[in-house]
Design an enzyme around this catalytic site. Structure first.
Site, PDB file in Angstrom:
ATOM      1  N   GLU A 154       9.193  32.788  22.076  1.00 58.65           N
ATOM      2  CA  GLU A 154       8.926  34.410  22.416  1.00 58.65           C
ATOM      3  C   GLU A 154       7.540  34.886  21.826  1.00 58.65           C
ATOM      4  OE1 GLU A 154      12.187  36.792  20.945  1.00 58.65           O
ATOM      5  OE2 GLU A 154      13.494  35.762  22.439  1.00 58.65           O
ATOM      6  N   GLU A 259      19.256  29.951  27.527  1.00 56.48           N
ATOM      7  CA  GLU A 259      20.097  30.930  27.024  1.00 56.48           C
ATOM      8  C   GLU A 259      20.849  31.706  28.175  1.00 56.48           C
ATOM      9  OE1 GLU A 259      18.173  33.251  23.776  1.00 56.48           O
ATOM     10  OE2 GLU A 259      17.174  31.506  23.346  1.00 56.48           O
TER      11      GLU A 259
END
Ligand code: G3I
Length: 381
Positions: A154, A259
């Site tokens: 991220e 995910e």
């Protein structure tokens, strides 16, 4: 009830109109690895029902929290490996492709990492040395045992620019290249991924593609991307998902869905972001399914999963793995994000560990895909 679910899963069950004859990992063999994120109860073998399903259905695991900096390296000179050791041993016991998550992230990391003994911000050199030590120690400990690492997590904003994290502010934008180099040095055979959410959004995807293109051009050892895949019931579309996979595959890296889960609840924030610091208030209207999921929604969820896996199967030659972010609905982070205390239905198994229609849809997707390619092959002859 739980025992019945296990029996049914082990025997090859009938659910609704479909009769899948096998489990996820075997059904997808040769096409995609099917993974699941596990929590400490599961990998410390304190939840036999979950563990039996994990062993029967999945051939890859990711640690939901056990390898994050905060967990494994809470003090400057203190690594705590107990939990991570159990995690890796669990994966080895079940012959799984083991993922490490994650080495360099701005979240779930203690603030001492970025400060000196007097509480002042570290210099670039000192922070690079700290990052190097962490990666060398953690990746080195599991060398040859953890097969793939989320090296940087991220690093981008929603508009595709670099996130102003302490990593970026102190080291500069080569912190990403350095993290990959340190990880490669510690385990040259491990796969190394950049992992992020909302990469289906045009601006963010453009930023990520550009970033990876530059890393590759500079010879940085990046082997794949993790598209987190925290999606909603109604978006991003399957077409957008396909376009995203193709954009990263064109860079010559492997694409993983790292995910996956599907949020079925009403939105309580303006943005669709999976930014973990978000915490939104929500009234009763934002939590409409506290007792159960209505049949219509259950079917919509199944269709959504089926459509997504159809796209993954169409792109399997550019992909390696699809990992679900949790085993069953009661354990999903989406019960507390972006609003705490809601009842979500994001995964393939329900709160009693029973397979949902979404599970059958994922099996049906591969069954149909194999039948179609078989017919096509016959037709080609
Ligand atoms: O360990 C403490 C426990 O001691 C305490 O009693 C309890 C009280 O709330 O909190 C526990 O920590 C929680 C931790 O999960 C372990 O369960 C944190 O509050 C909670 O915030 C944390 O949430 C995790 C989240 O990352 C934090 O960043 C989720 O489980 C985990 O699913 C989620 O995973 C992230 C990926 O790493 C990166 N991509 C997005 C994804 C979803 O946010």
């Amino acid at each position: 009830m739980k025992l019945l679910a296990l029996f049914v899963l082990a025997a090859g069950f009938t659910y609704g109109q479909s009769t899948p004859s096998t489990n996820l990992k075997d059904a997808y063999k040769g096409l995609l690895r099917i993974g699941v994120a596990v929590n400490s109860q599961q990998f410390e073998e304190r939840n036999p029902t979950d563990d039996a399903i994990i062993a029967a259905q999945f051939n890859s695991i990711s640690p939901e929290n056990a390898l994050k900096w905060q967990t494994i390296h809470p003090q400057p000179d203190g690594y705590v490996f107990d939990s991570a050791d159990h995690y890796v041993a669990f994966g080895e016991k079940h012959n799984m492709f083991i993922i490490g998550h994650c080495l360099v992230w701005h979240s779930q990391i203690p603030m001492w990492v970025f400060r000196d003994a007097n509480g002042k911000p570290l210099t670039r050199e000192a922070l690079l040395e700290r990052m190097h030590d962490h990666i060398r120690t953690v990746v080195g400990r599991y060398k040859g045992r953890i097969n793939g690492w989320d090296v940087v997590n991220e690093a981008l904003n929603d508009d595709g620019t670099m996130r102003q994290s302490p990593w970026y502010q102190i080291i500069g934008d080569d912190y990403i290249a350095k993290a990959f180099e340190f990880a490669h040095e510690a385990d040259p055979k491990a796969e190394l991924y950049y992992n992020d959410y909302s990469l289906e959004n045009d601006a963010k995807r453009k930023g990520a593609v550009e970033m990876i293109r530059k890393l590759k051009a500079a010879g940085v050892p990046i082997t794949g991307i993790g598209l987190q895949g925290h999606v909603k019931i109604n978006g991003p579309t399957a077409e957008k998902e396909a376009e995203t996979i193709e954009a990263f595959a064109a860079l010559g890296i492997k694409v993983n869905i790292s995910e996956l889960d599907v949020d079925v609840l009403p939105r309580t924030t303006r943005s669709n972001s999976a930014e973990v610091s978000t915490n939104a208030a929500g009234g009763a209207q934002s939590n409409p399914y506290t007792q159960s999921l209505p049949e219509e929604m259950q079917q919509a969820l199944a269709k959504r999963y089926g459509d997504l896996f159809e796209v993954f199967l169409q792109h399997h030659s550019s992909m390696e793995r699809v990992t679900l972010w949790g085993l069953q609905d009661g354990e999903s982070w989406l019960n507390n994000f972006p609003t705490r205390g809601r009842t979500n239905y994001a995964l393939l198994f329900d709160r009693q560990d029973h397979p949902k229609p979404a599970f059958a849809a994922v099996l049906n997707a591969v069954k149909t895909d194999r039948e179609t390619s078989h017919k096509k092959q016959k037709g080609d002859k």
